[in-house]
Design a protein around this motif. Structure first.
Motif, PDB file in Angstrom:
ATOM      1  N   MET A 126       0.862  -1.179   0.000  1.00 16.79           N
ATOM      2  CA  MET A 126       0.000   0.000   0.000  1.00 16.79           C
ATOM      3  C   MET A 126       0.901   1.232   0.000  1.00 16.79           C
ATOM      4  SD  MET A 126      -3.013   1.221   2.678  1.00 16.79           S
ATOM      5  CE  MET A 126      -3.850  -0.362   2.576  1.00 16.79           C
ATOM      6  N   ASN A 127       0.793   2.022  -1.065  1.00 16.22           N
ATOM      7  CA  ASN A 127       1.672   3.183  -1.258  1.00 16.22           C
ATOM      8  C   ASN A 127       3.144   2.791  -1.139  1.00 16.22           C
ATOM      9  OD1 ASN A 127      -0.518   4.808  -1.707  1.00 16.22           O
ATOM     10  ND2 ASN A 127      -0.556   5.692   0.348  1.00 16.22           N
ATOM     11  N   GLY A 128       3.461   1.617  -1.700  1.00 15.05           N
ATOM     12  CA  GLY A 128       4.840   1.152  -1.740  1.00 15.05           C
ATOM     13  C   GLY A 128       5.357   0.585  -0.434  1.00 15.05           C
ATOM     14  N   LYS A 129       4.475   0.388   0.548  1.00 20.38           N
ATOM     15  CA  LYS A 129       4.898  -0.078   1.866  1.00 20.38           C
ATOM     16  C   LYS A 129       4.243  -1.413   2.179  1.00 20.38           C
ATOM     17  CE  LYS A 129       5.298   4.709   3.443  1.00 20.38           C
ATOM     18  NZ  LYS A 129       4.814   5.750   4.389  1.00 20.38           N
ATOM     19  N   GLY A 130       4.894  -2.164   3.083  1.00 28.21           N
ATOM     20  CA  GLY A 130       4.417  -3.483   3.441  1.00 28.21           C
ATOM     21  C   GLY A 130       3.330  -3.452   4.492  1.00 28.21           C
ATOM     22  N   SER A 131       2.991  -4.627   4.990  1.00 23.71           N
ATOM     23  CA  SER A 131       1.883  -4.779   5.919  1.00 23.71           C
ATOM     24  C   SER A 131       2.289  -4.412   7.342  1.00 23.71           C
ATOM     25  CB  SER A 131       1.357  -6.221   5.889  1.00 23.71           C
ATOM     26  OG  SER A 131       0.313  -6.382   6.812  1.00 23.71           O
ATOM     27  N   TYR A 132       1.367  -3.773   8.039  1.00 28.08           N
ATOM     28  CA  TYR A 132       1.555  -3.404   9.450  1.00 28.08           C
ATOM     29  C   TYR A 132       1.820  -4.628  10.314  1.00 28.08           C
ATOM     30  CZ  TYR A 132       0.099  -1.609  14.074  1.00 28.08           C
ATOM     31  OH  TYR A 132       0.030  -1.260  15.400  1.00 28.08           O
ATOM     32  N   LEU A 133       1.284  -5.778   9.903  1.00 21.90           N
ATOM     33  CA  LEU A 133       1.415  -6.998  10.692  1.00 21.90           C
ATOM     34  C   LEU A 133       2.562  -7.883  10.221  1.00 21.90           C
ATOM     35  CD1 LEU A 133      -2.357  -7.954  11.127  1.00 21.90           C
ATOM     36  CD2 LEU A 133      -0.885  -6.633  12.667  1.00 21.90           C
ATOM     37  N   ASP A 134       3.340  -7.411   9.262  1.00 21.84           N
ATOM     38  CA  ASP A 134       4.461  -8.191   8.741  1.00 21.84           C
ATOM     39  C   ASP A 134       5.745  -7.718   9.407  1.00 21.84           C
ATOM     40  OD1 ASP A 134       6.373  -9.587   7.363  1.00 21.84           O
ATOM     41  OD2 ASP A 134       5.860  -8.791   5.380  1.00 21.84           O
ATOM     42  N   PRO A 135       6.350  -8.531  10.258  1.00 23.53           N
ATOM     43  CA  PRO A 135       7.572  -8.091  10.947  1.00 23.53           C
ATOM     44  C   PRO A 135       8.739  -7.847  10.004  1.00 23.53           C
ATOM     45  CG  PRO A 135       7.159 -10.433  11.343  1.00 23.53           C
ATOM     46  CD  PRO A 135       5.948  -9.904  10.649  1.00 23.53           C
ATOM     47  N   LYS A 136       8.669  -8.395   8.792  1.00 16.68           N
ATOM     48  CA  LYS A 136       9.767  -8.209   7.843  1.00 16.68           C
ATOM     49  C   LYS A 136       9.620  -6.932   7.017  1.00 16.68           C
ATOM     50  CE  LYS A 136       8.991 -12.156   5.915  1.00 16.68           C
ATOM     51  NZ  LYS A 136       9.084 -13.304   4.958  1.00 16.68           N
ATOM     52  N   ALA A 137       8.465  -6.294   7.093  1.00 20.18           N
ATOM     53  CA  ALA A 137       8.240  -5.081   6.303  1.00 20.18           C
ATOM     54  C   ALA A 137       9.105  -3.933   6.825  1.00 20.18           C
ATOM     55  CB  ALA A 137       6.772  -4.694   6.345  1.00 20.18           C
ATOM     56  N   LYS A 138       9.752  -3.223   5.908  1.00 15.21           N
ATOM     57  CA  LYS A 138      10.598  -2.104   6.306  1.00 15.21           C
ATOM     58  C   LYS A 138       9.766  -0.936   6.827  1.00 15.21           C
ATOM     59  CE  LYS A 138      14.078  -0.826   3.907  1.00 15.21           C
ATOM     60  NZ  LYS A 138      14.948  -0.342   2.802  1.00 15.21           N
ATOM     61  N   SER A 139       8.559  -0.767   6.291  1.00 14.58           N
ATOM     62  CA  SER A 139       7.684   0.320   6.718  1.00 14.58           C
ATOM     63  C   SER A 139       6.249  -0.066   6.405  1.00 14.58           C
ATOM     64  CB  SER A 139       8.054   1.635   6.014  1.00 14.58           C
ATOM     65  OG  SER A 139       7.915   1.500   4.615  1.00 14.58           O
ATOM     66  N   ASN A 140       5.310   0.642   6.993  1.00 12.45           N
ATOM     67  CA  ASN A 140       3.893   0.418   6.697  1.00 12.45           C
ATOM     68  C   ASN A 140       3.194   1.762   6.648  1.00 12.45           C
ATOM     69  OD1 ASN A 140       2.769   0.879   9.583  1.00 12.45           O
ATOM     70  ND2 ASN A 140       4.406  -0.623   9.853  1.00 12.45           N
ATOM     71  N   GLU A 141       1.994   1.756   6.069  1.00 16.48           N
ATOM     72  CA  GLU A 141       1.275   3.002   5.828  1.00 16.48           C
ATOM     73  C   GLU A 141       0.304   3.304   6.964  1.00 16.48           C
ATOM     74  OE1 GLU A 141       1.519   5.803   4.736  1.00 16.48           O
ATOM     75  OE2 GLU A 141       1.066   5.687   2.585  1.00 16.48           O
ATOM     76  N   SER A 142       0.143   4.589   7.267  1.00 12.68           N
ATOM     77  CA  SER A 142      -0.872   5.024   8.228  1.00 12.68           C
ATOM     78  C   SER A 142      -1.439   6.361   7.768  1.00 12.68           C
ATOM     79  CB  SER A 142      -0.285   5.145   9.640  1.00 12.68           C
ATOM     80  OG  SER A 142       0.675   6.190   9.694  1.00 12.68           O
ATOM     81  N   PHE A 143      -2.676   6.626   8.172  1.00 10.21           N
ATOM     82  CA  PHE A 143      -3.367   7.847   7.789  1.00 10.21           C
ATOM     83  C   PHE A 143      -3.938   8.482   9.050  1.00 10.21           C
ATOM     84  CE2 PHE A 143      -3.570   4.747   4.390  1.00 10.21           C
ATOM     85  CZ  PHE A 143      -3.078   5.463   3.301  1.00 10.21           C
ATOM     86  N   THR A 144      -3.569   9.724   9.315  1.00 10.82           N
ATOM     87  CA  THR A 144      -3.985  10.414  10.525  1.00 10.82           C
ATOM     88  C   THR A 144      -5.272  11.200  10.270  1.00 10.82           C
ATOM     89  OG1 THR A 144      -1.707  10.603  11.311  1.00 10.82           O
ATOM     90  CG2 THR A 144      -3.328  12.105  12.272  1.00 10.82           C
ATOM     91  N   VAL A 145      -6.263  10.991  11.133  1.00 10.83           N
ATOM     92  CA  VAL A 145      -7.570  11.655  10.995  1.00 10.83           C
ATOM     93  C   VAL A 145      -7.953  12.261  12.343  1.00 10.83           C
ATOM     94  CG1 VAL A 145      -8.321  10.113   9.165  1.00 10.83           C
ATOM     95  CG2 VAL A 145      -8.827   9.527  11.541  1.00 10.83           C
ATOM     96  N   GLN A 146      -8.907  13.193  12.280  1.00 11.21           N
ATOM     97  CA  GLN A 146      -9.454  13.792  13.498  1.00 11.21           C
ATOM     98  C   GLN A 146     -10.857  13.267  13.736  1.00 11.21           C
ATOM     99  OE1 GLN A 146      -9.197  18.065  13.408  1.00 11.21           O
ATOM    100  NE2 GLN A 146      -6.987  18.081  13.019  1.00 11.21           N
ATOM    101  N   GLN A 147     -11.139  12.975  14.972  1.00 10.04           N
ATOM    102  CA  GLN A 147     -12.443  12.419  15.323  1.00 10.04           C
ATOM    103  C   GLN A 147     -13.561  13.362  14.878  1.00 10.04           C
ATOM    104  OE1 GLN A 147     -13.431  12.043  19.538  1.00 10.04           O
ATOM    105  NE2 GLN A 147     -14.051   9.917  19.171  1.00 10.04           N
ATOM    106  N   GLY A 148     -14.587  12.787  14.239  1.00 12.21           N
ATOM    107  CA  GLY A 148     -15.743  13.562  13.811  1.00 12.21           C
ATOM    108  C   GLY A 148     -15.637  14.141  12.422  1.00 12.21           C
ATOM    109  N   LYS A 149     -14.477  14.040  11.797  1.00  9.56           N
ATOM    110  CA  LYS A 149     -14.306  14.623  10.465  1.00  9.56           C
ATOM    111  C   LYS A 149     -14.395  13.537   9.384  1.00  9.56           C
ATOM    112  CE  LYS A 149     -11.907  18.799  11.846  1.00  9.56           C
ATOM    113  NZ  LYS A 149     -10.793  19.740  11.577  1.00  9.56           N
ATOM    114  N   THR A 150     -14.637  14.002   8.152  1.00  9.90           N
ATOM    115  CA  THR A 150     -14.858  13.094   7.025  1.00  9.90           C
ATOM    116  C   THR A 150     -13.735  13.254   6.012  1.00  9.90           C
ATOM    117  OG1 THR A 150     -17.259  13.125   7.324  1.00  9.90           O
ATOM    118  CG2 THR A 150     -16.443  12.490   5.147  1.00  9.90           C
ATOM    119  N   TYR A 151     -13.293  12.127   5.444  1.00 11.04           N
ATOM    120  CA  TYR A 151     -12.140  12.120   4.551  1.00 11.04           C
ATOM    121  C   TYR A 151     -12.469  11.371   3.262  1.00 11.04           C
ATOM    122  CZ  TYR A 151      -9.787  13.674   8.744  1.00 11.04           C
ATOM    123  OH  TYR A 151      -9.432  14.402   9.860  1.00 11.04           O
ATOM    124  N   ARG A 152     -11.845  11.852   2.195  1.00 12.28           N
ATOM    125  CA  ARG A 152     -11.983  11.184   0.904  1.00 12.28           C
ATOM    126  C   ARG A 152     -10.780  10.286   0.681  1.00 12.28           C
ATOM    127  NH1 ARG A 152     -13.361  14.164  -4.910  1.00 12.28           N
ATOM    128  NH2 ARG A 152     -13.398  12.275  -6.214  1.00 12.28           N
TER     129      ARG A 152
END
Length: 592
Positions: A196-222
């Motif tokens: 995902m976006n060139g990064k491995g899985s959050y649950l894969d210990p061998k992945a060099k990095s994983n993706e995350s998206f920061t949101v604010q409670q109550g707001k809507t995102y596309r």
């Protein structure tokens, strides 16, 4: 307006100029350097990754309807030529910029070439990728975001944020190894990792990095979700969050709420997600379709939806999706995706004003995929014709060599039935300009397939299982079919689309399964208008690259002392003339 205060006149002129700018679009200039990077290692193995300006995925192409795009592409790779194609961008009147082997000569290593095209009458979510030598399996892809003009509001409130999610499968072998083996000895492996976006899985210990998206409670995102993979469709979902589908590949859809979404090869969707849960971290999951339990151990990528200020990690089981082999679920969901008939998109008039319920079909193509062997090598075909890529791009041959003589065969392709034996060659079919074409895609294989036609949108009128017959038209949805650039075809099933051929040019029709495409499952449709008016089809760009049987013309001789008629205008000249004419007209009207 005579006698009006000068400030009023100037204000009206300024407003008119701004409106004109919205119609004609901004000029956007980009410089991209395509290179190979051996240090990224997204799956911790030694393999080159194709980057653009040092990024993997590549940079966002962010523009608005009718903007004019100039992308100067420098090929900094050591060995491989490159072309960039713009998946879903229709290149109105301008197949010279399409970036596939049938329209363009490759940008050789150490050289550069500038793509120039307008995002004419389009909005939505798309992506670009390299189209030669199996390079897409090595990266080089990136997101395209085409925003509405200010005079056309989307059918939903402006989101509080916008995220691109480029999700797709990935090979352990390099694109160089795979491309070479496919061309010489064969290659049977499938991609066995998801990124995902060139990064491995959050649950894969061998992945060099994983993706995350920061949101604010109550707001809507596309979330703009694209399948940039080579072979696998996937199901996408977010733990404890539903999604509202709003757009796919340039069409606003009827808004439906989903717990999960199937995204097939080459497709893009926009969904709205509201951060309505307790402040914590939540799993974002994409898992391959048609994959068994062993394959799913790696064909699953997990990211994190991170609520701002949360210190609570994601936990609990991953959100459940449909059974990977549940084709009925996938077909039912596909049929539920309908065009929003009441909203405007690229133009203010409603999308539903273009109705397909009463059109007269000019042509029908019935196209069936197949897999064959030649000298022990696997090839893919359409109606038992496996495409052979010539050294001379078809578009150049068509324009400069008297209709492509010696490069391709015109209208000898069996467009409605399969040949008894496999034929290998370069075939082009004619599409009737401003006619309605029905295409029925039949999938005789046991795997998912996706089809894409450059230059146009598909009105997706029907899905079915088993064999298609003319009686199958009775099941078509002609009231509000969604319009998109890539359609899926289910194993042992069919998909029917309508296409309005109003865009002259040489257009690539292909499987979005990269291996199928690379090994012959493609065709070109020549939509021809004999009128030389460049407003109907643009002339070749002055910087056109030449190759194969078409050599660069001799330099222009010095100007004659006597005046000569001006040559036909280029696309850029036409745009400039339009601007000047509109400015002059507005000013004259306002001061008299």
């Amino acid at each position: 307006m005579r006698g009006s205060p000068i400030w009023l006149v100037l204000s009206l002129v300024l407003c008119s100029l701004l409106s004109m700018q919205a119609i004609i679009g901004e000029e956007i200039f980009l410089e991209w350097h395509v290179a190979e990077d051996n240090n990224i290692k997204p799956i911790s193995v030694d393999q080159p990754v194709i980057t653009i300006n040092g990024k993997f995925p590549g940079p966002l192409l962010n523009a608005s309807t009718n903007d004019n795009i100039h992308v100067n592409v420098f090929n900094d790779m050591d060995q491989y030529p490159v072309l960039i194609t713009w998946n879903g961008i229709q290149q109105r009147h301008n197949s010279w910029q399409d970036g596939v082997s049938g329209t363009n000569c490759a940008i050789q290593p150490g050289t550069n070439w500038t793509y120039e095209f307008q995002l004419k009458d389009q909005i939505g979510s798309f992506f670009y990728f390299p189209s030669l030598y199996f390079e897409k399996a090595g990266g080089g892809f990136g997101p395209i975001q085409v925003n509405n003009r200010v005079v056309v509001q989307p059918p939903f409130a402006e989101p509080d944020g916008d995220f691109n999610l480029l999700i797709g499968d990935w090979y352990e072998d390099s694109f160089e190894v795979i491309g070479d083996k496919l061309g010489h000895e064969g290659y049977k492996n499938t991609p066995n990792i998801m990124l995902m976006n060139g990064k491995g899985s959050y649950l894969d210990p061998k992945a060099k990095s994983n993706e995350s998206f920061t949101v604010q409670q109550g707001k809507t995102y596309r979330l703009r979700i694209s399948n940039v993979g080579s072979e696998w469709s996937y199901n996408f979902r977010i733990q404890n969050h539903s999604m509202v589908l709003v757009e796919t590949e340039g069409s606003y859809t009827n808004q439906i709420t989903l717990d999960s979404l199937d995204v097939h090869m080459g497709q893009s969707y926009s969904v709205l997600v509201t951060a309505h849960q307790d402040t914590a971290h939540y799993y974002i999951v994409a898992t391959a379709k048609m994959a068994n339990s062993t394959q799913l151990q790696t064909l699953e990528v997990v990211a994190v939806l991170h609520y701002e200020n949360s210190t609570k990690p994601a936990n609990g089981p991953l959100p459940n999706g449909p059974d990977p082999f549940d084709v009925n679920f996938s077909i039912s969901q596909a049929r539920s995706i309908r065009l929003n008939l009441t909203t405007g998109a690229a133009r203010p008039n409603p999308q539903g004003s273009f109705n397909v319920s009463n059109v007269t079909l000019s042509q029908t193509f019935v196209l069936q995929n197949s897999v064959n062997k030649k000298n022990g090598m696997i090839n893919y075909a359409i109606n038992n014709v496996s495409y052979v890529t010539p050294q001379t791009p078809l578009k150049l041959a068509d324009y400069y060599l008297n209709g492509g003589a010696g490069v391709y065969e015109l209208d000898k392709f069996p467009a409605n039935s399969s040949l008894p034996e496999t034929v290998y060659g370069t075939f082009v079919v004619s599409g009737e300009h401003k006619g309605w074409l029905e295409i029925v895609f039949k999938n005789e294989l046991k795997v998912m397939d996706s089809w894409h036609l450059d230059g146009f949108g598909f009105f997706v009128v029907g899905y079915g299982s088993g064999n298609w017959t003319p009686k199958s038209r009775r099941t078509y949805n002609l009231y509000d079919p969604v319009v998109r650039s890539t359609v899926q075809v289910y194993p042992k099933g069919w998909t029917a689309v309508y296409v309005y051929l109003d865009n002259p040019g040489m257009w690539n029709l292909r499987s979005q399964n990269l291996k199928h495409w690379f090994l012959g499952q493609e065709l070109y449709i020549r939509v021809y208008d004999s009128d030389p008016n460049p407003a109907k089809e643009y002339l070749p760009p002055k910087t056109l690259l030449y190759c194969g049987n078409v050599q660069a013309p001799p330099p222009t001789p010095p100007p004659s002392p006597n005046p000569v008629p001006a040559p036909p205008a280029s696309a850029a000249t036409i745009t400039t003339i339009k601007r000047v004419h509109i400015i002059v007209t507005i000013f004259v009207v306002l001061i008299i």
